[in-house]
Design an enzyme around this catalytic site. Structure first.
Site, PDB file in Angstrom:
ATOM      1  N   ASP A  67       0.815  -1.210   0.000  1.00  0.00           N
ATOM      2  CA  ASP A  67       0.000   0.000   0.000  1.00  0.00           C
ATOM      3  C   ASP A  67       0.854   1.267   0.000  1.00  0.00           C
ATOM      4  O   ASP A  67       2.069   1.216   0.215  1.00  0.00           O
ATOM      5  CB  ASP A  67      -0.956   0.002   1.205  1.00  0.00           C
ATOM      6  CG  ASP A  67      -0.282  -0.473   2.496  1.00  0.00           C
ATOM      7  OD1 ASP A  67       0.957  -0.413   2.582  1.00  0.00           O
ATOM      8  OD2 ASP A  67      -0.996  -0.892   3.409  1.00  0.00           O
ATOM      9  N   ASP A 136      -7.377  -2.868  14.689  1.00  0.00           N
ATOM     10  CA  ASP A 136      -8.751  -3.236  14.331  1.00  0.00           C
ATOM     11  C   ASP A 136      -8.807  -4.459  13.419  1.00  0.00           C
ATOM     12  O   ASP A 136      -9.868  -4.793  12.885  1.00  0.00           O
ATOM     13  CB  ASP A 136      -9.437  -2.042  13.645  1.00  0.00           C
ATOM     14  CG  ASP A 136      -8.650  -1.586  12.401  1.00  0.00           C
ATOM     15  OD1 ASP A 136      -7.551  -2.137  12.139  1.00  0.00           O
ATOM     16  OD2 ASP A 136      -9.141  -0.698  11.692  1.00  0.00           O
ATOM     17  N   HIS A 138      -7.082  -4.857  10.499  1.00  0.00           N
ATOM     18  CA  HIS A 138      -6.875  -4.643   9.053  1.00  0.00           C
ATOM     19  C   HIS A 138      -5.553  -5.255   8.594  1.00  0.00           C
ATOM     20  O   HIS A 138      -4.609  -5.399   9.377  1.00  0.00           O
ATOM     21  CB  HIS A 138      -6.974  -3.153   8.681  1.00  0.00           C
ATOM     22  CG  HIS A 138      -5.842  -2.292   9.137  1.00  0.00           C
ATOM     23  ND1 HIS A 138      -6.019  -1.118   9.838  1.00  0.00           N
ATOM     24  CD2 HIS A 138      -4.491  -2.408   8.985  1.00  0.00           C
ATOM     25  CE1 HIS A 138      -4.844  -0.563  10.073  1.00  0.00           C
ATOM     26  NE2 HIS A 138      -3.896  -1.330   9.579  1.00  0.00           N
ATOM     27  N   GLU A 143      -9.631  -1.928   5.506  1.00  0.00           N
ATOM     28  CA  GLU A 143     -10.237  -1.638   6.799  1.00  0.00           C
ATOM     29  C   GLU A 143     -11.430  -2.559   7.045  1.00  0.00           C
ATOM     30  O   GLU A 143     -11.915  -3.220   6.117  1.00  0.00           O
ATOM     31  CB  GLU A 143     -10.705  -0.173   6.825  1.00  0.00           C
ATOM     32  CG  GLU A 143      -9.606   0.844   6.543  1.00  0.00           C
ATOM     33  CD  GLU A 143      -8.626   1.000   7.711  1.00  0.00           C
ATOM     34  OE1 GLU A 143      -8.521   0.092   8.564  1.00  0.00           O
ATOM     35  OE2 GLU A 143      -7.944   2.040   7.773  1.00  0.00           O
TER      36      GLU A 143
HETATM   37  C1  F6R Z   1       1.413  -1.218   6.111  1.00  0.00           C
HETATM   38  C2  F6R Z   1       0.216  -2.022   6.290  1.00  0.00           C
HETATM   39  C3  F6R Z   1      -0.588  -1.954   7.536  1.00  0.00           C
HETATM   40  C4  F6R Z   1       0.252  -2.209   8.786  1.00  0.00           C
HETATM   41  C5  F6R Z   1      -0.604  -2.161  10.040  1.00  0.00           C
HETATM   42  C6  F6R Z   1       0.217  -2.323  11.304  1.00  0.00           C
HETATM   43  O1  F6R Z   1       1.995  -1.462   4.836  1.00  0.00           O
HETATM   44  O2  F6R Z   1      -0.110  -2.729   5.398  1.00  0.00           O
HETATM   45  O3  F6R Z   1      -1.619  -2.915   7.473  1.00  0.00           O
HETATM   46  O4  F6R Z   1       0.875  -3.450   8.670  1.00  0.00           O
HETATM   47  O5  F6R Z   1      -1.286  -0.942  10.106  1.00  0.00           O
HETATM   48  O6  F6R Z   1       1.082  -1.231  11.425  1.00  0.00           O
HETATM   49  P1  F6R Z   1       2.255  -1.219  12.500  1.00  0.00           P
HETATM   50  O7  F6R Z   1       3.203  -2.286  12.113  1.00  0.00           O
HETATM   51  O8  F6R Z   1       2.855   0.143  12.389  1.00  0.00           O
HETATM   52  O9  F6R Z   1       1.597  -1.482  13.812  1.00  0.00           O
END
Ligand code: F6R
Length: 261
Positions: A67, A136, A138, A143
């Site tokens: 992403d 959450d 995701h 989301e």
């Molecule tokens: C980022 C991504 C997100 C993160 C998730 C956890 O490329 O795909 O799904 O993996 O938000 O983020 P952290 O590791 O910062 O807790």
């Protein structure tokens, strides 16, 4: 699902890096799906160390990032282009033309997303998809309520994601871009293997729901229960809400026993 519980973050990223190293030694032209965020930083550090000290060769590797924010330039310090350069791409020998990150400045998002999907297919599909998980549930920027069959597209970020990511934008939730291009859940599920990493007690609830709860679009990571080759690598604190900890630990110990025979 294979659930591997490690004592701490360092050890979980070490195991993750060994899984990728072993796959790369078997298939030098490995296609990796990559994540950003705080979770995989230790994994990238370990892989950079393997490149520098053990001469692990990435020269035939192709990568696809999950992403990227929409509406900030590539050069922005919090863009995922900058993140990947800082933590990984500037330190290993993956050819530039093999590195793919969703374009955040394209005028035509729809066409771009189709091309991204096509490029993944042309590369032969993703061999290992690295994933983090949001509090959450995701994965990528899919989301809660995302279609479990979704493909690469633009998504609006949820309030909880905006709040979680505000820390990287000087604590200002209004500075976090509200939209992102993300691989879809259907796209992620086509990876041959998924490697979901999580550490810290803030992820315990999402991890328990994803692994032991019902499959639901309200916890996007729960779809990984339907993936035939998912490894969930977590530390003790992220595992603290799981019911079957004893079983996961015994299963992993047995796997190691079989491997050492
Ligand atoms: C980022 C991504 C997100 C993160 C998730 C956890 O490329 O795909 O799904 O993996 O938000 O983020 P952290 O590791 O910062 O807790």
């Amino acid at each position: 699902m294979e659930v591997i519980i490690q004592p701490d973050y360092h050890q979980l990223t070490t195991v993750a890096s060994e899984i990728i190293r072993d796959a790369l030694l078997k298939k030098p032209n490995l296609v990796l799906g990559l994540a950003t965020g705080s979770t995989p930083i230790g994994l990238y550090k370990a892989l950079v160390r393997m490149y520098k000290e053990d001469r692990l060769d990435f020269s035939e590797v192709t990568t696809f990032n999950l992403d990227e924010y929409v509406g900030i330039p590539y050069q922005h310090p919090q863009s995922y282009h900058t993140f990947m350069a800082n933590y990984f791409f500037d330190h290993v020998n993956i050819p530039k033309e093999n590195q793919h990150i969703p374009q955040n400045t394209t005028e035509n998002h729809e066409a771009f997303c189709e091309v991204y999907e096509e490029t993944i297919k042309r590369a032969g599909g993703i061999d290992i998809q690295v994933l983090g998980i949001g509090t959450d549930g995701h994965i990528g920027f899919n989301e809660a309520s995302s279609s479990l069959a979704s493909r690469t597209r633009i998504k609006t970020l949820s309030r909880s994601t905006l709040e979680a990511n505000a820390a990287h934008f000087g604590g200002d939730v209004n500075a976090v871009p509200e939209m992102a291009i993300t691989m879809g859940i259907g796209t992620i599920m086509e990876a041959k293997q998924c490697l979901l990493l999580a550490n810290g007690v803030s992820k315990a609830d999402a991890i328990a729901k994803a692994i032991e709860g019902p499959i639901t679009s309200m916890v996007p990571a729960s779809i990984l229960q339907m993936h035939s080759k998912t490894v969930v690598l977590i530390d003790e604190t992220a595992a603290s809400d799981l019911k079957e900890v004893e079983y996961y630990k015994r299963s992993y110990a047995n796997k190691l026993k079989l491997q050492s025979r």
